[in-house]
Scaffold this active site. Structure first.
Site, PDB file in Angstrom:
ATOM      1  N   LYS A   1       2.542-105.108  57.574  1.00 29.12           N
ATOM      2  CA  LYS A   1       3.777-105.224  56.798  1.00 29.12           C
ATOM      3  C   LYS A   1       3.556-104.704  55.382  1.00 29.12           C
ATOM      4  O   LYS A   1       2.422-104.472  54.952  1.00 29.12           O
ATOM      5  CB  LYS A   1       4.235-106.688  56.754  1.00 29.12           C
ATOM      6  CG  LYS A   1       3.276-107.623  56.045  1.00 29.12           C
ATOM      7  CD  LYS A   1       3.796-109.049  56.041  1.00 29.12           C
ATOM      8  CE  LYS A   1       2.808-109.978  55.326  1.00 29.12           C
ATOM      9  NZ  LYS A   1       3.315-111.357  55.232  1.00 29.12           N
TER      10      LYS A   1
ATOM     11  N   ARG B   1       8.590-123.606  54.476  1.00 29.83           N
ATOM     12  CA  ARG B   1       9.197-122.346  54.058  1.00 29.83           C
ATOM     13  C   ARG B   1      10.149-121.837  55.135  1.00 29.83           C
ATOM     14  O   ARG B   1      11.267-121.449  54.834  1.00 29.83           O
ATOM     15  CB  ARG B   1       8.099-121.309  53.768  1.00 29.83           C
ATOM     16  CG  ARG B   1       8.601-120.019  53.164  1.00 29.83           C
ATOM     17  CD  ARG B   1       7.463-119.059  52.875  1.00 29.83           C
ATOM     18  NE  ARG B   1       6.791-118.596  54.081  1.00 29.83           N
ATOM     19  CZ  ARG B   1       5.827-117.691  54.105  1.00 29.83           C
ATOM     20  NH1 ARG B   1       5.383-117.173  52.960  1.00 29.83           N
ATOM     21  NH2 ARG B   1       5.266-117.311  55.238  1.00 29.83           N
TER      22      ARG B   1
ATOM     23  N   TYR C   1      -2.571-101.279  22.033  1.00 27.78           N
ATOM     24  CA  TYR C   1      -1.411-102.049  21.585  1.00 27.78           C
ATOM     25  C   TYR C   1      -1.804-103.449  21.140  1.00 27.78           C
ATOM     26  O   TYR C   1      -2.617-104.131  21.775  1.00 27.78           O
ATOM     27  CB  TYR C   1      -0.399-102.184  22.719  1.00 27.78           C
ATOM     28  CG  TYR C   1       0.401-100.936  23.010  1.00 27.78           C
ATOM     29  CD1 TYR C   1       1.249-100.384  22.054  1.00 27.78           C
ATOM     30  CD2 TYR C   1       0.321-100.317  24.249  1.00 27.78           C
ATOM     31  CE1 TYR C   1       1.990 -99.248  22.327  1.00 27.78           C
ATOM     32  CE2 TYR C   1       1.061 -99.183  24.532  1.00 27.78           C
ATOM     33  CZ  TYR C   1       1.890 -98.649  23.570  1.00 27.78           C
ATOM     34  OH  TYR C   1       2.624 -97.521  23.848  1.00 27.78           O
TER      35      TYR C   1
ATOM     36  N   MET D   1       1.087 -98.457  29.869  1.00 27.92           N
ATOM     37  CA  MET D   1       1.860 -98.003  31.023  1.00 27.92           C
ATOM     38  C   MET D   1       1.127 -96.934  31.831  1.00 27.92           C
ATOM     39  O   MET D   1       1.118 -96.974  33.063  1.00 27.92           O
ATOM     40  CB  MET D   1       3.224 -97.476  30.583  1.00 27.92           C
ATOM     41  CG  MET D   1       4.104 -97.049  31.736  1.00 27.92           C
ATOM     42  SD  MET D   1       5.739 -96.471  31.217  1.00 27.92           S
ATOM     43  CE  MET D   1       6.515 -98.013  30.728  1.00 27.92           C
TER      44      MET D   1
END
Length: 355
Positions: A33, A129, A253, A301
């Site tokens: 999957k 679930r 950053y 990124m």
């Protein structure tokens, strides 16, 4: 071209499937999957087509992708169907389906199949679930068995904490499941990867190995049961920039990392837009030309900065393994506070090479 490569070693996938099947005994569905956990569902399924007992996917569209590629082994829909119209596709393509709710049961019973379905009836044995509660399970089973619309019912459940071997939760779920199934004929499927590896009592007729097929262990650090697994994905990039910084200089950053000594910084082509986790910033391991080092500064990124200070031979063009053989994906996941499943499923913008 951008040098971010996801090398998918299909022989490792075959090795891991054979290992999982052997450990479990009986038969095993290869869980492919989510595009085979980010590895490529069709290519992975093809790699074991001659040895697998079948496949498991989440939904109809994933199953149809395999059928359209010419794969003929049984395919189980782990989430079942979402609309009555999907049952026609289930019948047309000879798919097996999980029934895990009253709604799905009613859809199946209202249908008029030309040939019976193969159903895996799911019990909620404690995960809460999906699945029928234990007290309702026998009634759902009997309705299916007496409907004339099924040619077999596999009894199944799913474990919530099989990856925590020290706990009794899995044994408790197993006891609940066995008690509720008493007297109901048919095969049984309960074991996921973690259960196959450490919970012998759960090894019944059908195993459902997932993450272990891709060479990552679901178990906590310190358990050696995953030592024989081989990582299928090796994610690599290359250094394309080098910068020499004095002590006391910030990197990246937010200036979250400041050099403590003269530092050689390597810039590599990969970032969180490629699926590398932003939270795995300073300290996350990498291997540069086969030698372990670390990320310094924040993952951005498109780029990551790594420490080349103790690697004088490394520079422009050096290979950087983000995970694979020298750096296990579980290590990176732990650094990011997540699990290997998420990292593998999220890889994108990489060039996939099958070998």
């Amino acid at each position: 071209m951008r040098p971010l490569i996801a090398s998918i070693r299909l022989e490792h996938f075959r090795h891991n499937y054979e290992l999982a099947r052997r450990q479990h005994g009986g038969r095993a569905l290869a869980v492919v999957k989510a595009n085979a956990y980010g590895h490529g569902a069709v290519r992975c399924a093809q790699a074991v087509a001659d040895i697998a007992d079948g496949y498991a996917v989440a939904c109809l569209e994933e199953a149809l992708q395999l059928r359209e590629a010419g794969l003929t082994l049984p395919i189980l829909l782990l989430e079942g169907v979402f609309e009555p119209a999907e049952l026609a596709e289930v019948e047309r393509h000879g798919l097996w389906l999980v029934v895990q709710s009253q709604q799905q049961l009613d859809m199946l019973l209202a249908s008029q199949p030309a040939k019976p379905y193969r159903v895996w009836l799911k019990m909620d044995s404690g995960m809460h679930r999906a699945g029928f509660f234990p007290q309702d399970y026998a009634a759902a089973y009997q309705r299916l068995a007496e409907s004339g619309k099924v040619d077999g019912i596999v009894k199944m459940t799913h474990f919530a904490r099989a990856d925590e071997p020290a706990l009794s939760a899995t044994a408790q779920q197993m006891e609940t499941f066995d008690a509720a199934c008493a007297g109901l004929p048919g095969e049984i499927s309960v074991a996921n990867s973690a259960a196959i590896m450490v919970h012998e009592r759960t090894r019944r007729d059908w195993g459902r190995p997932g993450i272990m097929l891709y060479g990552a262990t679901p178990l906590p650090a310190g358990y050696e049961q995953g030592a024989a697994l081989k990582p299928v994905m090796r994610l690599t990039s290359r250094v394309f920039g080098v910068r020499e910084l004095a002590a006391g200089e910030p990197v990246g950053y937010g200036a979250t990392f400041v050099t403590e000594r003269p530092t050689r910084v390597g810039l590599i082509a990969c970032g969180y837009a490629d699926g590398y986790p932003r939270l795995a910033s300073t300290g996350s391991p990498v291997a540069i030309d086969g030698v372990r080092s670390r990320i310094i500064g924040r993952v951005s990124m498109d780029m990551i900065t790594v420490d080349l200070t103790d690697l004088p031979a490394a520079g422009i063009g050096s290979e950087v393994e983000l995970w694979g053989d020298s750096v296990h994906v579980n290590e990176v996941a732990a650094q990011a506070g997540t699990i290997a499943y998420e990292l593998l499923c999220n890889v994108k913008r990489a060039h996939f090479v099958y070998c």
